[in-house]
Design a protein around this motif. Structure first.
Motif, mmCIF file in Angstrom:
data_model
loop_
_atom_site.group_PDB
_atom_site.id
_atom_site.type_symbol
_atom_site.label_atom_id
_atom_site.label_comp_id
_atom_site.label_asym_id
_atom_site.label_seq_id
_atom_site.Cartn_x
_atom_site.Cartn_y
_atom_site.Cartn_z
ATOM 1 N N ARG A 124 30.173 51.369 -38.732
ATOM 2 C CA ARG A 124 30.519 52.128 -39.343
ATOM 3 C C ARG A 124 31.535 53.498 -38.718
ATOM 4 O O ARG A 124 30.836 54.122 -38.046
ATOM 5 C CB ARG A 124 29.419 52.441 -40.605
ATOM 6 C CG ARG A 124 29.835 53.777 -41.152
ATOM 7 C CD ARG A 124 29.102 53.747 -42.823
ATOM 8 N NE ARG A 124 28.833 52.767 -44.167
ATOM 9 C CZ ARG A 124 28.185 52.964 -44.659
ATOM 10 N NH1 ARG A 124 26.926 54.075 -44.897
ATOM 11 N NH2 ARG A 124 28.066 51.581 -45.268
ATOM 12 N N HIS A 152 34.730 47.526 -46.597
ATOM 13 C CA HIS A 152 33.367 47.912 -47.027
ATOM 14 C C HIS A 152 32.790 45.805 -47.459
ATOM 15 O O HIS A 152 31.902 45.461 -47.900
ATOM 16 C CB HIS A 152 32.017 48.116 -47.601
ATOM 17 C CG HIS A 152 30.900 48.654 -47.118
ATOM 18 N ND1 HIS A 152 30.235 47.468 -46.153
ATOM 19 C CD2 HIS A 152 29.984 49.957 -47.627
ATOM 20 C CE1 HIS A 152 28.845 47.906 -46.489
ATOM 21 N NE2 HIS A 152 28.831 49.423 -47.017
ATOM 22 N N ARG A 185 35.056 52.797 -50.843
ATOM 23 C CA ARG A 185 36.224 51.556 -50.070
ATOM 24 C C ARG A 185 35.356 50.409 -50.606
ATOM 25 O O ARG A 185 35.361 49.444 -50.792
ATOM 26 C CB ARG A 185 35.441 51.553 -48.481
ATOM 27 C CG ARG A 185 34.317 51.780 -48.418
ATOM 28 C CD ARG A 185 33.844 52.560 -47.424
ATOM 29 N NE ARG A 185 32.060 53.065 -46.860
ATOM 30 C CZ ARG A 185 32.227 53.801 -45.915
ATOM 31 N NH1 ARG A 185 33.044 54.615 -45.241
ATOM 32 N NH2 ARG A 185 30.882 54.180 -45.566
ATOM 33 N N THR A 186 34.065 50.261 -51.484
ATOM 34 C CA THR A 186 33.407 49.517 -51.840
ATOM 35 C C THR A 186 34.122 48.331 -53.345
ATOM 36 O O THR A 186 34.249 47.157 -52.870
ATOM 37 C CB THR A 186 31.948 49.584 -52.702
ATOM 38 O OG1 THR A 186 31.989 50.418 -53.384
ATOM 39 C CG2 THR A 186 31.113 50.426 -51.747
ATOM 40 N N ARG A 247 30.262 56.581 -56.543
ATOM 41 C CA ARG A 247 29.682 57.902 -56.683
ATOM 42 C C ARG A 247 30.863 58.308 -56.378
ATOM 43 O O ARG A 247 32.189 57.588 -55.938
ATOM 44 C CB ARG A 247 28.785 57.683 -55.799
ATOM 45 C CG ARG A 247 28.193 59.126 -54.765
ATOM 46 C CD ARG A 247 27.514 58.945 -53.898
ATOM 47 N NE ARG A 247 28.814 58.271 -52.520
ATOM 48 C CZ ARG A 247 28.682 59.066 -51.582
ATOM 49 N NH1 ARG A 247 29.447 60.475 -51.826
ATOM 50 N NH2 ARG A 247 29.204 57.816 -50.958
ATOM 51 N N GLN A 249 33.799 60.451 -54.499
ATOM 52 C CA GLN A 249 32.987 60.057 -52.762
ATOM 53 C C GLN A 249 33.132 61.839 -52.294
ATOM 54 O O GLN A 249 34.482 61.474 -51.313
ATOM 55 C CB GLN A 249 33.983 59.364 -52.177
ATOM 56 C CG GLN A 249 33.628 57.883 -52.463
ATOM 57 C CD GLN A 249 32.948 57.603 -51.979
ATOM 58 O OE1 GLN A 249 32.568 57.128 -50.714
ATOM 59 N NE2 GLN A 249 31.801 56.697 -52.385
ATOM 60 N N PRO A 285 26.504 50.426 -55.187
ATOM 61 C CA PRO A 285 26.567 50.076 -54.290
ATOM 62 C C PRO A 285 25.739 51.242 -53.988
ATOM 63 O O PRO A 285 25.089 51.256 -52.496
ATOM 64 C CB PRO A 285 28.329 50.236 -53.625
ATOM 65 C CG PRO A 285 28.271 51.403 -54.524
ATOM 66 C CD PRO A 285 28.249 50.809 -55.661
ATOM 67 N N LEU A 286 25.193 52.552 -54.235
ATOM 68 C CA LEU A 286 23.989 53.419 -54.242
ATOM 69 C C LEU A 286 24.941 54.008 -53.022
ATOM 70 O O LEU A 286 25.548 53.783 -52.644
ATOM 71 C CB LEU A 286 22.864 52.777 -53.983
ATOM 72 C CG LEU A 286 22.087 52.539 -55.360
ATOM 73 C CD1 LEU A 286 21.010 51.374 -54.454
ATOM 74 C CD2 LEU A 286 22.384 52.933 -56.002
ATOM 75 N N PRO A 287 24.720 55.532 -52.361
ATOM 76 C CA PRO A 287 23.422 56.621 -53.111
ATOM 77 C C PRO A 287 24.396 56.513 -54.705
ATOM 78 O O PRO A 287 25.168 56.750 -54.252
ATOM 79 C CB PRO A 287 23.799 57.344 -52.752
ATOM 80 C CG PRO A 287 24.509 57.407 -51.810
ATOM 81 C CD PRO A 287 24.696 56.195 -51.374
HETATM 82 N N1 ASP Z 1 26.945 53.246 -49.908
HETATM 83 C C1 ASP Z 1 28.573 53.150 -50.289
HETATM 84 C C2 ASP Z 1 29.378 53.300 -48.782
HETATM 85 O O1 ASP Z 1 29.039 53.355 -47.984
HETATM 86 C C3 ASP Z 1 28.524 53.478 -51.502
HETATM 87 C C4 ASP Z 1 28.773 55.123 -51.544
HETATM 88 O O2 ASP Z 1 28.431 55.774 -50.386
HETATM 89 O O3 ASP Z 1 29.209 55.706 -52.360
HETATM 90 O O4 ASP Z 1 30.376 53.228 -49.467
#
Ligand code: ASP
Length: 326
Positions: A124, A152, A185-186, A247, A249, A285-287
Motif C-alpha cells: 500500500r 484498490h 480508490r475503491t 468516506r 478522504q 469499504p470502511l473505515p
Molecule cells: N479502506 C479503504 C481504502 O484504503 C477505504 C478508505 O480508506 O476510505 O481505500
C-alpha cells in the motif's frame, strides 16, 4: 484444492487457471469474468475451510511481506490473517518510518530487498502507479493493496464477492456509489470491475468537487454501461440494489477548507433507508466516519461488516493463486 458439492461456483478446482502463478495483481483490468468466477470459487472453498478447520497448511513455508506506507486496519490485518490461516508467515512493515524508507531508500530498492526474504509482497502506497513500479522491480508477485487515489483491486474483488454472496448475482444490478468518488480508490476499481457484467447501471452521487474521475467514467462508458451523476440520493435510492457508501478522504484534500465544506454531505440512517428496497445491500469499504449512522448497523441490509469477513476469504484465494496453490 479439493472441491465440494456445496460450492455454487463449480466447476473449479482443476487448477486450470494456474496461469495466476507468479502474477502481480495491480489492477482490476487484469480480471476477466471467468477469472472472477475462479477467484470466487476459490474464496468460497477458503470460507468452507476456515469454518471447518480454521487454519490449514496450504501455504506452509511461504512468507508474505506486508509493506504499508499508508494507514490500514482491514487490508493489512486481513492479508496477515489470510497468510497465517493458510499456514504461512508474514513480515509486517507498517511503520515505514522505522524501516530504511526513512533513510531515503527508493521503492524499487525496498521491493528488491523484501523479495530476497519473501515469496509475495503486498504493497500500500500513497502514489498512484506505485504498485506497477514495484511490480516492475520485483521478480516475485506484488499485490496492490491501494495505490493512492488509483486502484484498490483486492477490495473490488471482495466487494463483488460480497454482492454475489448477498444478492446472488452480478448481472442486472443498479449500483449507486455515494460520497467521495474523486479520491476514493475503491470506487474506481469497483466501477471498472462491475462494467464487465451484464445489464449494470451505475449511479454516482457526490458533491460537485468529489465527482467520479472522467478517466474512470470513460473506461466504464466504453463497455456500454449507463452511468448517471447526481448530487443527492433521493431520486436513485428506490431503484438501488447496492448502495456503496464511501468516506470523504480527508487526507487527500489539498485545501482543508474544501474538506470542511463536504465532510458531512451524506448520512445514511434508518429514516433515509425507508425509501430503499427491502432486498438490497448497503456496503462500505470502511473505515466509516459519519456517513452511515450506527443506528443502521442492525438492519439486515447493512452488509459492511460481512463484507470485511468476505475480504479474508478473497485474500486467501488470491495468495493461494499467485503462489500456485489454487
Ligand atoms: N479502506 C479503504 C481504502 O484504503 C477505504 C478508505 O480508506 O476510505 O481505500
Amino acid at each position: 484444492m479439493p472441491t465440494t458439492s456445496t460450492n455454487p461456483y463449480l466447476p473449479f478446482g482443476e487448477n486450470k487457471h494456474a496461469a495466476w502463478y507468479g502474477k502481480d495483481i495491480i489492477s482490476v483490468k487484469q480480471f476477466s469474468r471467468d477469472d472472477l468466477e475462479y477467484v470466487f470459487g476459490v474464496a468460497h472453498e477458503m470460507r468452507g475451510m476456515v469454518e471447518r478447520v480454521g487454519t490449514f497448511d496450504l501455504l506452509k513455508g511461504k512468507i508474505l511481506a506486508n509493506l504499508f506506507y499508508e494507514p490500514s486496519t482491514r487490508t493489512s490485518s486481513s492479508f496477515t490473517a489470510s497468510m497465517e490461516r493458510l499456514g504461512g508467515s508474514v513480515i509486517p512493515i507498517n511503520e515505514v518510518k522505522y524501516s530504511s524508507v526513512s533513510k531515503g531508500e527508493s521503492l524499487p530498492d525496498t521491493i528488491r530487498t523484501l523479495e530476497c526474504y519473501a515469496d509475495v509482497i503486498v504493497l500500500r502506497h500513497p502514489e498512484t502507479g506505485s504498485a506497477a513500479i514495484a511490480a516492475k522491480a520485483a521478480k516475485k508477485p506484488v499485490i496492490n493493496a491501494g495505490d493512492g487515489v488509483g486502484e484498490h483491486p483486492t477490495q473490488a474483488l471482495l466487494d463483488t464477492f460480497t454482492i454475489m454472496e448477498e444478492l446472488g448475482r452480478l448481472d442486472n444490478l443498479t449500483v449507486t456509489m455515494l460520497g467521495d468518488l474523486k479520491y476514493g480508490r475503491t470506487v474506481h476499481s469497483l466501477a471498472r470491475l462491475l462494467s464487465k457484467f451484464n445489464n449494470i447501471k451505475l449511479n454516482y452521487v457526490s458533491p460537485d468537487i468529489l465527482k467520479m474521475p472522467k478517466e474512470v467514467m470513460d473506461e466504464v462508458g466504453e463497455k456500454g454501461v449507463p452511468q448517471a451523476e447526481f448530487s443527492t440520493l433521493e431520486k436513485v435510492l428506490p431503484e438501488t440494489d447496492v448502495l456503496y457508501v464511501t468516506r470523504v478522504q480527508k487526507e487527500r484534500f489539498e485545501d482543508p477548507a474544501d474538506y470542511e465544506k463536504v465532510k458531512g454531505a451524506y448520512v445514511i440512517d434508518p429514516d433515509v433507508m425507508k425509501a430503499a428496497k427491502k432486498e438490497m445491500a448497503v456496503m462500505h469499504p470502511l473505515p466509516r466516519v459519519t456517513e452511515i449512522s450506527t443506528d443502521f448497523d442492525d438492519d439486515p441490509r447493512a452488509a459492511y461488516f460481512r463484507q470485511m469477513e468476505y475480504g479474508l476469504y478473497v485474500r486467501m484465494a488470491l495468495l493461494a493463486m499467485v503462489l500456485g496453490k489454487a
